[in-house]
Design an enzyme around this catalytic site. Structure first.
Site, PDB file in Angstrom:
ATOM      1  N   ASP A 191       0.551  -1.108   0.195  1.00 16.33           N
ATOM      2  CA  ASP A 191      -0.097  -0.126   0.047  1.00 16.33           C
ATOM      3  C   ASP A 191       0.585   0.871   0.142  1.00 16.33           C
ATOM      4  O   ASP A 191       0.388   2.214  -0.488  1.00 16.33           O
ATOM      5  CB  ASP A 191      -1.145  -0.091   1.539  1.00 16.33           C
ATOM      6  N   GLY A 192       1.855   1.170   0.608  1.00 13.78           N
ATOM      7  CA  GLY A 192       3.264   1.877   0.194  1.00 13.78           C
ATOM      8  C   GLY A 192       3.667   2.816  -0.656  1.00 13.78           C
ATOM      9  O   GLY A 192       3.326   3.618  -1.550  1.00 13.78           O
ATOM     10  N   ARG A 209      -5.158  17.835  23.651  1.00 11.85           N
ATOM     11  CA  ARG A 209      -4.234  16.976  23.998  1.00 11.85           C
ATOM     12  C   ARG A 209      -3.900  15.916  24.218  1.00 11.85           C
ATOM     13  O   ARG A 209      -4.424  15.670  25.016  1.00 11.85           O
ATOM     14  CB  ARG A 209      -3.893  18.487  25.796  1.00 11.85           C
ATOM     15  N   ASN A 267      -4.418   9.193   1.937  1.00 12.68           N
ATOM     16  CA  ASN A 267      -4.740   8.110   3.414  1.00 12.68           C
ATOM     17  C   ASN A 267      -4.954   9.213   4.476  1.00 12.68           C
ATOM     18  O   ASN A 267      -6.457   8.974   5.238  1.00 12.68           O
ATOM     19  CB  ASN A 267      -3.374   7.421   3.763  1.00 12.68           C
TER      20      ASN A 267
HETATM   21  P1  NAP Z   1       4.215   0.908   6.954  1.00 15.34           P
HETATM   22  O1  NAP Z   1       4.896   1.028   8.057  1.00 15.34           O
HETATM   23  O2  NAP Z   1       4.456   0.169   6.055  1.00 15.34           O
HETATM   24  O3  NAP Z   1       3.214   1.174   6.787  1.00 15.34           O
HETATM   25  C1  NAP Z   1       2.074   0.940   7.795  1.00 15.34           C
HETATM   26  C2  NAP Z   1       0.841  -0.468   7.306  1.00 15.34           C
HETATM   27  O4  NAP Z   1      -0.104   0.138   7.217  1.00 15.34           O
HETATM   28  C3  NAP Z   1       1.374  -1.379   6.256  1.00 15.34           C
HETATM   29  O5  NAP Z   1       0.682  -2.933   6.750  1.00 15.34           O
HETATM   30  C4  NAP Z   1       0.417  -0.910   5.226  1.00 15.34           C
HETATM   31  O6  NAP Z   1       0.416  -1.748   4.093  1.00 15.34           O
HETATM   32  C5  NAP Z   1      -0.001  -0.278   5.749  1.00 15.34           C
HETATM   33  N1  NAP Z   1      -1.467   0.413   4.910  1.00 15.34           N
HETATM   34  C6  NAP Z   1      -1.157   1.702   3.925  1.00 15.34           C
HETATM   35  N2  NAP Z   1      -2.060   2.378   3.989  1.00 15.34           N
HETATM   36  C7  NAP Z   1      -3.308   1.465   3.964  1.00 15.34           C
HETATM   37  C8  NAP Z   1      -4.756   1.740   3.808  1.00 15.34           C
HETATM   38  N3  NAP Z   1      -5.022   2.703   2.965  1.00 15.34           N
HETATM   39  N4  NAP Z   1      -5.376   0.334   4.691  1.00 15.34           N
HETATM   40  C9  NAP Z   1      -5.443  -0.392   4.910  1.00 15.34           C
HETATM   41  N5  NAP Z   1      -3.178  -0.807   5.590  1.00 15.34           N
HETATM   42  C10 NAP Z   1      -2.741   0.099   4.681  1.00 15.34           C
HETATM   43  O7  NAP Z   1       4.591   2.254   6.036  1.00 15.34           O
HETATM   44  P2  NAP Z   1       4.388   2.794   4.240  1.00 15.34           P
HETATM   45  O8  NAP Z   1       3.871   1.545   3.349  1.00 15.34           O
HETATM   46  O9  NAP Z   1       4.916   4.304   4.133  1.00 15.34           O
HETATM   47  O10 NAP Z   1       2.782   3.653   4.483  1.00 15.34           O
HETATM   48  C11 NAP Z   1       1.976   4.959   5.047  1.00 15.34           C
HETATM   49  C12 NAP Z   1       1.138   4.739   6.206  1.00 15.34           C
HETATM   50  O11 NAP Z   1       1.288   3.754   6.823  1.00 15.34           O
HETATM   51  C13 NAP Z   1       0.717   5.754   6.621  1.00 15.34           C
HETATM   52  O12 NAP Z   1      -0.361   6.597   5.760  1.00 15.34           O
HETATM   53  C14 NAP Z   1      -0.470   5.192   7.969  1.00 15.34           C
HETATM   54  O13 NAP Z   1      -1.951   5.213   7.304  1.00 15.34           O
HETATM   55  C15 NAP Z   1       0.012   4.268   8.286  1.00 15.34           C
HETATM   56  N6  NAP Z   1       0.684   4.098   9.435  1.00 15.34           N
HETATM   57  C16 NAP Z   1       0.412   3.150  10.381  1.00 15.34           C
HETATM   58  C17 NAP Z   1       0.692   3.295  11.806  1.00 15.34           C
HETATM   59  C18 NAP Z   1      -0.137   2.983  12.845  1.00 15.34           C
HETATM   60  O14 NAP Z   1      -0.765   1.668  12.580  1.00 15.34           O
HETATM   61  N7  NAP Z   1      -0.404   3.266  14.127  1.00 15.34           N
HETATM   62  C19 NAP Z   1       1.339   4.346  12.094  1.00 15.34           C
HETATM   63  C20 NAP Z   1       2.130   5.470  11.511  1.00 15.34           C
HETATM   64  C21 NAP Z   1       2.065   4.900   9.938  1.00 15.34           C
HETATM   65  P3  NAP Z   1       1.885  -1.640   3.179  1.00 15.34           P
HETATM   66  O15 NAP Z   1       2.967  -3.165   3.766  1.00 15.34           O
HETATM   67  O16 NAP Z   1       1.325  -3.052   1.861  1.00 15.34           O
HETATM   68  O17 NAP Z   1       2.556  -1.135   2.550  1.00 15.34           O
HETATM   69 MN    MN Z   2       4.276  -0.359   4.028  1.00 17.18          MN
END
Ligand code: NAP
Ligand code: MN
Length: 271
Positions: free
Chosen positions: A51-52, A151, A124
């Site tokens: 997804d990233g 806060r 996102n």
């Molecule tokens: P990443 O660390 O690989 O992303 C975290 C997880 O979110 C991965 O499993 C990614 O899938 C999944 N993901 C991304 N977009 C999604 C969606 N629309 N629906 C369901 N899962 C989704 O980092 P990244 O690949 O650069 O993705 C960035 C996104 O990570 C941000 O937009 C944010 O939503 C998410 N994130 C989540 C957390 C958390 O859950 N605590 C914290 C920080 C960021 P893939 O492995 O297929 O990429």
């Molecule tokens: Mn990712």
């Protein structure tokens, strides 16, 4: 048809991309040209990875092309195809048997204390956090009316398709992408005798606006994959984005099928 690819940086993904390119070029039925490495605008962007990778693709190519995703690794939310389905994917391209779905985005206007504004968008979400471990303090206004003073660790404003990402991890609701909306969710709010927030996620329709008045001198802002430290941000205005991202769907896999497959049990529903 002009095609561009965006790849996750690993050998397996590069191998899937090589096979796909070969199959498309070898097909007599598709008049496709790859425009990677040129300045030409593609009609179709194939994201291969997670997804990233799709988030990277949409920020690279913007709102004009259509997007399709092949997931290497685990199941993706923005990706329909597994690497072992390349032949079916190429057959679907040959038959032009796709329909398009459009996913809402989020528009954010950042305003600094000296009055300069910057426009940003996300597929996102937008996240704000303090740059240190001390609390983020932000006044939340909804449609110009003061709502609460937050806060805590941070705030997330997510799109419907982003509702299954960071937003879900903080117990936000999953919103179907046909509902043009934005969702405000809290990350670890402080709630006691002195400080109070709603402590639930809020889903706002089109044309409604969330304004966050930032009290901290510097904050961290995340927009999809991009993250940066911002100084002197006075306010952030968020609303449903004016533009949508178009995905080419070649098979009927429903949004709820994806939710089930990703979070409940494997790839069983909706195929
Ligand atoms: P990443 O660390 O690989 O992303 C975290 C997880 O979110 C991965 O499993 C990614 O899938 C999944 N993901 C991304 N977009 C999604 C969606 N629309 N629906 C369901 N899962 C989704 O980092 P990244 O690949 O650069 O993705 C960035 C996104 O990570 C941000 O937009 C944010 O939503 C998410 N994130 C989540 C957390 C958390 O859950 N605590 C914290 C920080 C960021 P893939 O492995 O297929 O990429
Ligand atoms: Mn990712």
């Amino acid at each position: 048809m002009k095609i561009a690819t965006v790849l996750r940086n690993d050998d397996n993904t590069r191998e899937v991309a090589r096979q796909l390119t070969e199959k498309i070029k070898g097909s007599g039925k598709i008049s496709a040209r790859f425009v990677d490495g040129t300045t030409e605008q593609p009609d179709l962007v194939v994201s291969i990875g997670g997804d990233g990778t799709m988030l990277e693709a949409v920020h690279q190519y913007g709102f004009e092309p259509m997007y399709v995703g092949i997931h290497t690794g685990h199941l993706g939310f923005y990706a329909d195809w597994r690497p072992d389905e390349l032949d079916q994917f190429v057959a679907a391209l040959e038959d032009e048997q796709y329909f398009t779905v459009e996913y809402p985005t989020l528009d954010c206007q950042l305003e600094t204390r000296d009055g300069r504004t910057r426009l940003k968008w996300a597929l996102n979400e937008m996240v704000i956090r303090n740059t240190s471990l001390s609390t983020l303090v932000a006044c939340v206004y909804i449609n110009g009316q003061e709502f609460e003073t937050f806060r805590g660790d941070g705030l997330i404003v997510s799109t419907p398709s982003g509702s299954t990402a960071y937003n879900k991890a903080v117990n936000g609701a999953i919103v179907h992408p046909s509902i043009e909306s934005i969702q405000l969710s809290e990350i670890a709010s402080i709630n006691n005798q002195a400080y109070r927030t709603i402590n639930s996620s809020l889903v706002l329709p089109k044309h409604h606006q969330i304004e966050l008045i930032v009290m901290n001198p510097e904050i961290m802002i995340g927009l999809d994959r991009e993250q940066a430290v911002w100084e002197d941000v006075r306010s952030i205005q968020c609303r449903v984005g004016a533009r949508k991202i178009k995905f080419a769907r070649y098979k009927r896999l429903t949004f709820w099928g994806r939710v089930h497959n990703s979070f409940i049990s494997g790839e069983t529903l909706g195929r």
